[in-house]
Enzyme design. Structure first.
Site, PDB file in Angstrom:
ATOM      1  N   GLY A  37     -10.969   4.516  -1.002  1.00  0.00           N
ATOM      2  CA  GLY A  37     -11.848   5.449  -0.325  1.00  0.00           C
ATOM      3  C   GLY A  37     -13.223   4.920  -0.006  1.00  0.00           C
ATOM      4  N   GLY A  47       0.930   4.023   1.409  1.00  0.00           N
ATOM      5  CA  GLY A  47       1.072   4.825   2.616  1.00  0.00           C
ATOM      6  C   GLY A  47       0.092   5.976   2.662  1.00  0.00           C
ATOM      7  CG  ASP A  99      -6.451  -4.794   1.451  1.00  0.00           C
ATOM      8  OD1 ASP A  99      -6.139  -4.384   2.579  1.00  0.00           O
ATOM      9  OD2 ASP A  99      -6.926  -4.048   0.569  1.00  0.00           O
ATOM     10  CG  HIS A 119     -11.059 -20.574  12.119  1.00  0.00           C
ATOM     11  ND1 HIS A 119     -11.493 -21.759  11.572  1.00  0.00           N
ATOM     12  CD2 HIS A 119     -12.111 -19.701  12.020  1.00  0.00           C
ATOM     13  CE1 HIS A 119     -12.747 -21.630  11.165  1.00  0.00           C
ATOM     14  NE2 HIS A 119     -13.145 -20.402  11.441  1.00  0.00           N
ATOM     15  CB  CYS A 129      -7.879 -24.027   9.553  1.00  0.00           C
ATOM     16  SG  CYS A 129      -8.538 -23.832  11.235  1.00  0.00           S
ATOM     17  CG  ASP A 135      -1.963   1.026   1.242  1.00  0.00           C
ATOM     18  OD1 ASP A 135      -1.922   1.914   0.376  1.00  0.00           O
ATOM     19  OD2 ASP A 135      -2.836   0.970   2.117  1.00  0.00           O
ATOM     20  CB  CYS A 144     -12.885 -25.254   9.227  1.00  0.00           C
ATOM     21  SG  CYS A 144     -11.326 -24.383   9.024  1.00  0.00           S
ATOM     22  CB  CYS A 182     -10.761 -26.588  12.565  1.00  0.00           C
ATOM     23  SG  CYS A 182     -11.658 -25.021  12.769  1.00  0.00           S
TER      24      CYS A 182
END
Length: 378
Positions: free
Chosen positions: A221, A91, A271, A340, A311, A89, A309, A314
């Site tokens: 924005g 900044g 994101d 998770h 993961c 990003d 799940c 889990c």
């Protein structure tokens, strides 16, 4: 570069080719603001959690440890150990949201560090130089972020300034990428659409920056306090004017439902800090809705957080144990919950891509968009 594979309605399925490898879209980028996921996760954890792109922040890494130090350590790839694509990003958002006593001028922004108050100047050229030192795969253009709602006249002036700054970013990146000592001479540049919540400003600004033939385009924005329906409306106004064969990025968004709805409106890349931030406060996402792990109903619940799940959390731990860790103030609680949530988000995007491949995304959206935004129901 972006390759559009096929569409279903406005939803797009594609792949983005970079010098650091390809990633499949739609994609959710995992946010490692200062080079690590908050919640004690490293780049090596991200590998296990099916992350495709790691996002780091120019402002934070510039003020600490310093982008020149990161460059000395081999850029983000050498410093963090993450070898896949990265996005930085610019900044801009942090300068406008965190910095103290900022002053906006045509050359850039003068502000004080939120850490120690020392005076900093950042403009388009400085942002590009910092991101070049970081060696990210994708650099975001330096833009002005205005608060919503903003006065129309100021929003219009801000759009014009953002365009002028974008052209300076483009020129500076071309210069940096031509230098023999540049860490990543194949660094890509994405421009950012602004215009607050005004349809005409958003559309005219998108048309204007589309002419610059950048590597990708973002909508910035949004998700800064305006109603969700307003955000969706703005996406619907802007997306038709975004180049078809360029990747489309909706910045800072959002919930699982937002991702599904964003994809349905033609967005490729997302994101958000939400999955990690919420997890550190015991709120996790599941295929049956949103769960608050400190609730007493989980006190003796021996099931995993999400029975659908797979993961690492889990596979190994119960709801009761993770609840206990939160109640006891153990740092492991945050790590397990963040693990998770990131897995859930990356799996959600994997599922969306599979549904688009099968031509069944519309049915998936109808089944899950509202469900994933609702409280957990057993």
């Amino acid at each position: 570069m972006y390759q559009l594979l096929h569409t279903e309605g406005d939803a797009r399925r594609g792949v983005f080719h970079t010098v650091h490898g390809d990633f499949q879209t739609p994609c959710f980028m995992n946010v490692a603001t200062a080079g690590a996921i908050k919640g004690a996760l490293s780049a090596y954890d991200l590998e296990e959690l099916k992350c495709q792109v790691m996002l780091c922040n120019t402002y934070h890494l510039h003020v600490r440890p310093g982008d020149k130090i990161v460059r000395t350590m081999g850029g983000l790839q050498g410093f963090t150990g993450w070898k896949k694509p990265t996005l930085t990003d610019s900044g801009g958002f942090q300068v406008f949201s965190l910095a103290k006593l900022r002053k906006i001028k045509e050359e850039g922004v003068y502000f004080q560090s939120h850490i120690d108050g020392h005076r900093i100047f950042m403009g388009p050229e400085e942002s590009m130089q910092i991101q070049s030192n970081l060696g990210s795969t994708i650099a975001m253009a330096f833009d002005e972020c205005v608060e919503n709602p903003a006065p129309y006249l100021y929003a219009a002036q801000s759009c014009a300034r953002t365009t002028r700054w974008l052209k300076r970013c483009q020129a500076e990146m071309a210069r940096l990428n031509s230098l023999p000592e540049t860490l990543n001479p194949h660094q890509l540049l994405f421009g950012i659409n602004q215009g607050s919540t005004f349809d005409d400003l958003r559309v005219s600004h998108m048309k204007e920056i589309a002419e610059l033939d950048l590597d990708g385009y973002a909508i910035g924005g949004l998700a800064v306090g305006e109603p969700t329906e307003v955000m969706y409306h703005i996406i619907e106004q802007v997306a038709p004017h975004m180049p078809v064969h360029k990747i489309r990025y909706l910045m800072g968004v959002g919930t699982p439902s937002n991702l599904i709805e964003g994809v349905a409106r033609g967005i490729d890349l997302f994101d958000c800090v939400m999955p990690s931030r919420n997890a550190r406060h015991a709120t996790v996402f599941s295929w049956k809705g949103i769960m608050h792990l400190t609730n007493r109903c989980f006190e003796t619940d021996d099931r995993p957080i999400d029975e659908q799940c797979d993961c690492p959390t889990c596979r190994r731990f119960s709801r009761a144990y993770v609840r206990h860790l939160f109640k006891a103030g153990e740092q492991l609680a945050g790590r397990l919950a963040v693990t998770h949530n990131l897995w859930f988000y990356n799996t959600l995007m994997e599922r969306i891509r599979a549904e688009l491949d099968a031509g069944t995304f519309a049915a998936f959206r109808k089944q899950y968009s509202q469900l994933l935004a609702s409280p957990y129901q057993d």
